[in-house]
Scaffold this motif. Structure first.
Motif, mmCIF file in Angstrom:
data_model
loop_
_atom_site.group_PDB
_atom_site.id
_atom_site.type_symbol
_atom_site.label_atom_id
_atom_site.label_comp_id
_atom_site.label_asym_id
_atom_site.label_seq_id
_atom_site.Cartn_x
_atom_site.Cartn_y
_atom_site.Cartn_z
ATOM 1 N N THR A 12 0.826 -1.209 0.000
ATOM 2 C CA THR A 12 0.000 0.000 0.000
ATOM 3 C C THR A 12 0.859 1.257 0.000
ATOM 4 O O THR A 12 0.544 2.244 -0.683
ATOM 5 C CB THR A 12 -0.924 0.001 1.239
ATOM 6 O OG1 THR A 12 -1.765 -1.155 1.201
ATOM 7 C CG2 THR A 12 -1.787 1.262 1.276
ATOM 8 N N ALA A 13 1.958 1.217 0.778
ATOM 9 C CA ALA A 13 2.837 2.387 0.904
ATOM 10 C C ALA A 13 3.801 2.541 -0.259
ATOM 11 O O ALA A 13 4.451 3.588 -0.396
ATOM 12 C CB ALA A 13 3.626 2.295 2.213
ATOM 13 N N GLY A 14 3.929 1.503 -1.084
ATOM 14 C CA GLY A 14 4.840 1.571 -2.220
ATOM 15 C C GLY A 14 6.289 1.403 -1.843
ATOM 16 O O GLY A 14 7.169 2.061 -2.409
ATOM 17 N N VAL A 15 6.570 0.495 -0.883
ATOM 18 C CA VAL A 15 7.948 0.244 -0.471
ATOM 19 C C VAL A 15 8.288 -1.223 -0.694
ATOM 20 O O VAL A 15 7.404 -2.088 -0.764
ATOM 21 C CB VAL A 15 8.193 0.622 1.011
ATOM 22 C CG1 VAL A 15 7.792 2.070 1.269
ATOM 23 C CG2 VAL A 15 7.440 -0.309 1.954
ATOM 24 N N ALA A 16 9.583 -1.515 -0.789
ATOM 25 C CA ALA A 16 10.044 -2.898 -0.923
ATOM 26 C C ALA A 16 9.804 -3.635 0.388
ATOM 27 O O ALA A 16 9.817 -3.038 1.471
ATOM 28 C CB ALA A 16 11.525 -2.918 -1.276
ATOM 29 N N PHE A 17 9.602 -4.954 0.304
ATOM 30 C CA PHE A 17 9.337 -5.760 1.494
ATOM 31 C C PHE A 17 10.329 -6.912 1.570
ATOM 32 O O PHE A 17 10.551 -7.623 0.588
ATOM 33 C CB PHE A 17 7.915 -6.313 1.464
ATOM 34 C CG PHE A 17 7.514 -7.047 2.722
ATOM 35 C CD1 PHE A 17 7.308 -6.355 3.908
ATOM 36 C CD2 PHE A 17 7.330 -8.425 2.718
ATOM 37 C CE1 PHE A 17 6.936 -7.018 5.071
ATOM 38 C CE2 PHE A 17 6.952 -9.099 3.872
ATOM 39 C CZ PHE A 17 6.753 -8.398 5.053
ATOM 40 N N ILE A 18 10.932 -7.071 2.762
ATOM 41 C CA ILE A 18 11.860 -8.178 3.016
ATOM 42 C C ILE A 18 11.289 -9.008 4.153
ATOM 43 O O ILE A 18 11.073 -8.497 5.252
ATOM 44 C CB ILE A 18 13.257 -7.668 3.410
ATOM 45 C CG1 ILE A 18 13.852 -6.785 2.316
ATOM 46 C CG2 ILE A 18 14.188 -8.847 3.704
ATOM 47 C CD1 ILE A 18 15.140 -6.078 2.746
ATOM 48 N N ASN A 19 11.064 -10.286 3.902
ATOM 49 C CA ASN A 19 10.572 -11.185 4.943
ATOM 50 C C ASN A 19 11.711 -12.076 5.417
ATOM 51 O O ASN A 19 12.139 -12.981 4.707
ATOM 52 C CB ASN A 19 9.420 -12.045 4.417
ATOM 53 C CG ASN A 19 8.931 -13.023 5.463
ATOM 54 O OD1 ASN A 19 8.983 -12.750 6.663
ATOM 55 N ND2 ASN A 19 8.463 -14.174 5.027
ATOM 56 N N THR A 20 12.188 -11.814 6.646
ATOM 57 C CA THR A 20 13.299 -12.606 7.176
ATOM 58 C C THR A 20 12.819 -13.831 7.939
ATOM 59 O O THR A 20 13.645 -14.594 8.445
ATOM 60 C CB THR A 20 14.185 -11.761 8.121
ATOM 61 O OG1 THR A 20 13.486 -11.523 9.352
ATOM 62 C CG2 THR A 20 14.578 -10.441 7.476
ATOM 63 N N THR A 21 11.506 -14.041 8.036
ATOM 64 C CA THR A 21 10.967 -15.167 8.790
ATOM 65 C C THR A 21 10.624 -16.325 7.861
ATOM 66 O O THR A 21 10.606 -16.195 6.639
ATOM 67 C CB THR A 21 9.701 -14.766 9.565
ATOM 68 O OG1 THR A 21 8.582 -14.707 8.662
ATOM 69 C CG2 THR A 21 9.885 -13.418 10.252
ATOM 70 N N LEU B 5 11.496 -9.654 -1.228
ATOM 71 C CA LEU B 5 12.598 -10.555 -0.924
ATOM 72 C C LEU B 5 12.246 -11.450 0.259
ATOM 73 O O LEU B 5 11.686 -10.990 1.246
ATOM 74 C CB LEU B 5 13.877 -9.773 -0.599
ATOM 75 C CG LEU B 5 14.684 -9.195 -1.761
ATOM 76 C CD1 LEU B 5 13.895 -8.154 -2.522
ATOM 77 C CD2 LEU B 5 15.990 -8.581 -1.248
ATOM 78 N N GLY B 6 12.608 -12.706 0.195
ATOM 79 C CA GLY B 6 12.367 -13.676 1.253
ATOM 80 C C GLY B 6 12.227 -15.049 0.615
ATOM 81 O O GLY B 6 12.392 -15.187 -0.593
ATOM 82 N N ASP B 7 11.922 -16.050 1.414
ATOM 83 C CA ASP B 7 11.589 -15.986 2.833
ATOM 84 C C ASP B 7 12.735 -16.583 3.652
ATOM 85 O O ASP B 7 13.470 -17.437 3.152
ATOM 86 C CB ASP B 7 10.326 -16.801 3.115
ATOM 87 C CG ASP B 7 9.088 -16.256 2.402
ATOM 88 O OD1 ASP B 7 8.858 -15.052 2.480
ATOM 89 O OD2 ASP B 7 8.362 -17.052 1.754
ATOM 90 N N ASP B 8 12.828 -16.170 4.910
ATOM 91 C CA ASP B 8 13.706 -16.771 5.903
ATOM 92 C C ASP B 8 15.183 -16.637 5.519
ATOM 93 O O ASP B 8 15.725 -17.437 4.766
ATOM 94 C CB ASP B 8 13.359 -18.248 6.109
ATOM 95 C CG ASP B 8 13.836 -18.771 7.456
ATOM 96 O OD1 ASP B 8 14.330 -17.969 8.279
ATOM 97 O OD2 ASP B 8 13.711 -19.981 7.695
ATOM 98 N N LEU B 9 15.841 -15.652 6.073
ATOM 99 C CA LEU B 9 17.244 -15.441 5.723
ATOM 100 C C LEU B 9 18.123 -16.597 6.163
ATOM 101 O O LEU B 9 17.868 -17.256 7.170
ATOM 102 C CB LEU B 9 17.756 -14.119 6.304
ATOM 103 C CG LEU B 9 17.761 -13.898 7.809
ATOM 104 C CD1 LEU B 9 18.982 -14.512 8.465
ATOM 105 C CD2 LEU B 9 17.694 -12.416 8.108
#
Length: 314
Positions: free
Chosen positions: A134-143, A165-169
């Motif tokens: 919604t905000a127009g930002v990149a999303f990184i899921n480290t879980t 980007l993801g999931d789980d680093l």
């Protein structure tokens, strides 16, 4: 001069403490110790500013970020650096999807949202992904909660031109990275794997949470290992006296020429939050670079930094 990356973080736990303190340390010292990639598309390790933080702990909400990262139950040690006030108050985070618009509004000015809350809360992870979209930002899921490997989310972020980007680093030098390397080495040298296992013990709140809510974590760990059919991942163990350290035990049983036996046992001891921060700093810069260059969806260059990238099992 290149513009610094503005990142918002979800979760003000040990991993965020390691990241925030590390950013200060590297800016002040100019050191390259423990840095995998000093520059990514012109962005240095110190070219990252945390501009917003979200948490659900009442003790942390309203505190300056540089104060909140040292509050219990956080137990990552203080690094040898000056840590000036960030001027970033910790904001109340999401517990369900009802606050998505509020969080999206709070992301104004950010380029990247780093989701570093405990695993085992897939609805919360998806709510933050919705806020980022919604905000127009990149999303990184480290879980390990599936977001970036879910085709529905990939399609939405690609269509919006937003990196996902993801999931789980995969920790900078953690159990999965080491186990993967040893399994590949066996195969490269022509040995036949008979069986293998890993045991992980830790003292952070993330370990405590994962012991109580293992959910997708075991599958994510297996996603990171070749020959997973012959590999067993034991349930995680929570030992508070280990604090931010993790102790892992690995065993590999194999056969060589003439079907003779080969056995290998390895013990690894690391500060788990440091391993996360050492990867997050690269993921943040990759996501920001992709956003600035109009590349939406998954970023192939991030695959090696993840346990469960797109295409792996949920």
């Amino acid at each position: 001069m290149i513009e610094r990356v503005k990142v918002a973080v979800v979760g003000v736990g040990n991993n965020t403490s390691a990241l925030v303190q590390g950013l200060a340390l590297y800016r002040q010292s100019g050191s390259l110790v423990g840095i995998r990639r000093p520059m990514i598309d012109g962005l240095g390790v110190g070219d990252v500013d945390v501009v917003a933080a979200f948490a659900t702990s009442e003790e942390k909400i309203g505190r300056d970020l540089t104060e909140a990262i040292f509050l219990a139950p956080n137990n990552f040690p203080r690094l040898n650096c000056d840590l000036p006030r960030a001027g970033v108050p910790v904001t109340k985070g999401l517990v369900d999807a009802s606050g998505v618009q509020r969080v999206a509004a709070a992301l104004a000015g950010a380029e990247v949202l780093l989701y570093s809350a405990p695993s085992g809360r897939p609805e919360t992870a998806q709510a933050y992904a919705e806020a980022a979209h919604t905000a127009g930002v990149a999303f990184i899921n480290t879980t390990s909660d599936p977001v970036a490997r879910d085709p529905r989310w990939i399609e939405r972020f690609e269509a919006a031109g937003l990196p996902l980007l993801g999931d789980d680093l995969a920790s900078q030098f953690g159990t999965s990275v080491l186990h993967n390397a040893l399994l590949r080495l066996l195969k490269e040298r022509g040995l036949t794997l008979v069986s293998s296992y890993q045991v992980n013990l830790g003292g952070t709140e993330d370990f405590r949470n994962l012991v109580e809510n293992p959910n997708t974590k075991k599958q994510s760990k297996l996603n990171a290992l070749p020959g997973a059919d012959s590999v067993e991942v034991a349930p995680l163990g929570y030992l508070p006296h280990l604090a931010s350290q993790k102790v892992a035990h690995l065993n590999l049983e194999a056969q060589g020429w003439g079907e003779t036996s080969v056995s290998l046992d390895v013990k690894l001891k690391v500060h788990d939050p440091s391993g996360a921060a050492g990867v997050n700093i690269d993921l943040i810069r990759i996501a920001a670079s992709a956003l600035r260059n109009g590349r939406g969806g998954q970023c192939a260059e991030a695959t090696s930094l993840l346990k469960s990238p797109p295409g792996t099992a949920i």
